[in-house]
Design an enzyme around this catalytic site. Structure first.
Site, PDB file in Angstrom:
ATOM      1  N   ARG A 287      49.491 -86.235   3.808  1.00  0.00           N
ATOM      2  CA  ARG A 287      49.805 -86.183   5.236  1.00  0.00           C
ATOM      3  C   ARG A 287      51.276 -86.510   5.472  1.00  0.00           C
ATOM      4  O   ARG A 287      51.921 -85.939   6.363  1.00  0.00           O
ATOM      5  CB  ARG A 287      48.897 -87.142   6.019  1.00  0.00           C
ATOM      6  CG  ARG A 287      49.029 -86.978   7.521  1.00  0.00           C
ATOM      7  CD  ARG A 287      47.955 -87.753   8.269  1.00  0.00           C
ATOM      8  NE  ARG A 287      48.081 -89.196   8.071  1.00  0.00           N
ATOM      9  CZ  ARG A 287      47.244 -90.088   8.602  1.00  0.00           C
ATOM     10  NH1 ARG A 287      46.215 -89.683   9.327  1.00  0.00           N
ATOM     11  NH2 ARG A 287      47.412 -91.373   8.393  1.00  0.00           N
TER      12      ARG A 287
ATOM     13  N   LYS B 151      52.594 -87.414  11.913  1.00  0.00           N
ATOM     14  CA  LYS B 151      52.616 -88.842  12.241  1.00  0.00           C
ATOM     15  C   LYS B 151      54.088 -89.239  12.390  1.00  0.00           C
ATOM     16  O   LYS B 151      54.759 -89.624  11.424  1.00  0.00           O
ATOM     17  CB  LYS B 151      51.919 -89.656  11.143  1.00  0.00           C
ATOM     18  CG  LYS B 151      51.479 -91.045  11.605  1.00  0.00           C
ATOM     19  CD  LYS B 151      50.478 -91.633  10.633  1.00  0.00           C
ATOM     20  CE  LYS B 151      50.071 -93.055  11.028  1.00  0.00           C
ATOM     21  NZ  LYS B 151      49.349 -93.105  12.313  1.00  0.00           N
TER      22      LYS B 151
ATOM     23  N   GLU C 233      42.155 -87.141  21.528  1.00  0.00           N
ATOM     24  CA  GLU C 233      42.041 -88.386  20.762  1.00  0.00           C
ATOM     25  C   GLU C 233      42.528 -89.567  21.580  1.00  0.00           C
ATOM     26  O   GLU C 233      43.096 -89.407  22.660  1.00  0.00           O
ATOM     27  CB  GLU C 233      42.819 -88.290  19.450  1.00  0.00           C
ATOM     28  CG  GLU C 233      44.332 -88.201  19.584  1.00  0.00           C
ATOM     29  CD  GLU C 233      45.045 -88.298  18.236  1.00  0.00           C
ATOM     30  OE1 GLU C 233      44.821 -89.283  17.515  1.00  0.00           O
ATOM     31  OE2 GLU C 233      45.828 -87.385  17.921  1.00  0.00           O
TER      32      GLU C 233
END
Length: 341
Positions: free
Chosen positions: A85, A186, A222
């Site tokens: 990620r 992220k 989310e």
């Protein structure tokens, strides 16, 4: 800031805070290559006043944990997925990619060097690990940096949300990220943009905010710091499928666990107007692990799920299984756990 002293820690009341541990990891990228970094006792980073990340936000990070098992060993949970990620986030921000095998080894080095600060088994705590990378080239025009700093720090933490207690949330009027934006990376900017929504939620007595899809404001995306899931009246596990949410490693793991528990999990659109179709709901992520949602308020209308005081039976089972694997109490038949030796 003074280094954290081991004898000053109360393992059962750590909270979720930064503590300056003895060792971090640092490596620089310059002249077209990574410069063979390593452990450091220096927890201060210095940047030029025109550094790219300070003005144009070229920054990516990860969050992961190390756990102490009953026999005193230390283990990581799926660090290879964090490395992947991290790579994907770097690609999205047009940053130099840090080798994934080195990423995992660097994380292990930091954990081993700070092993005394991994909370003991049964304390409810863990060692939170934060790898991150920033663009450091002094730039005035908007363009990718040619130099980077990769750094890892660790800090002992307690539960992000203490205990498996249902919490109240509200649907935010803001968007967390654009449909084709940086929601799947992220990166710091996504979180900076969520601070106002989080403040408004907490000022109104809620634990946090839940975002809807940025196109129609109809489907659940989310939470500010975790993915969403719900258990339908049909007994199945549902979680949102969206272009604008972070691909959670915890979610990937719970999807597999839910499948093995016979919950027939699926990633799909969850209409915020159809909450009556679900009996339980929760937040899932590295920090939260699994946290039940007691209620969700949307435009002044409050919907209560299983209970506002007790976790639902499916949520409890998912938590017991996942945290059991992470802490070494449940057999890891998936090969997710990585010992730190």
């Amino acid at each position: 800031m003074a280094k954290q002293k081991l004898e000053d820690l109360d393992w059962t009341n750590l909270g979720f805070a930064y503590r300056d541990l003895p060792y971090s990891y640092n490596e620089e990228f310059k002249d077209g290559k990574w410069q063979n970094g390593g452990l450091t006792t220096d927890s201060t980073l210095t940047f030029n006043e025109a550094a790219e990340e300070l003005h144009y936000g070229q920054e990516v990070f990860e969050g992961m944990k190390a756990y102490r098992t009953k026999d005193g060993e230390i283990q990581l949970f799926r660090p290879d997925m964090n490395a992947k990620r991290f790579t994907n986030s770097a690609k999205r921000l047009v940053m130099e990619q840090y080798p994934e095998d080195k990423f995992v080894e660097a994380v292990k080095e930091v954990v081993k060097a700070n092993a005394d600060f991994v909370p003991p088994y049964g304390s409810g705590g863990s060692l939170y690990i934060r790898p991150f990378m920033v663009g450091t080239e002094p730039l005035v025009g908007v363009s990718p940096s040619s130099t980077y700093t990769f750094h890892i720090y660790a800090t002992p933490v307690g539960a992000y949300i203490k205990g498996l207690h249902p919490m109240p949330y509200m649907v935010s009027k803001y968007d967390r990220a654009a449909y084709a934006g940086t929601g799947q990376a992220k990166t710091a900017g996504n979180y900076a943009g969520s601070l106002l929504a989080a403040k408004e939620a907490k000022d109104n007595g809620f634990a946090g905010e839940l975002y809807l899809d940025p196109r129609q404001h109809k489907y659940i995306d989310e939470f500010g710091g975790a993915n969403f899931y719900a258990i339908g009246k049909d007994g199945k596990f549902y979680t949102p499928k969206s272009h604008s949410i972070l691909p959670s490693i915890t979610k990937k793991s719970i999807l597999q666990i839910a499948k093995d528990l016979g919950l027939d999990p699926s990633e799909t659109n969850i209409d915020v107007n159809d909450l009556d179709e679900y009996t339980e709901a929760g937040a899932m992520g590295t920090a939260a692990v699994i946290s039940p949602v007691g209620s969700l308020t949307n435009n002044g209308k409050k919907h209560v799920f299983y209970s506002e005081t007790e976790p639902g039976p499916v949520t409890q089972k998912l938590y017991d299984t996942l945290f059991g694997i992470q802490s070494g109490d449940v057999e890891d038949k998936y090969g997710w756990v990585v010992p730190v030796k």
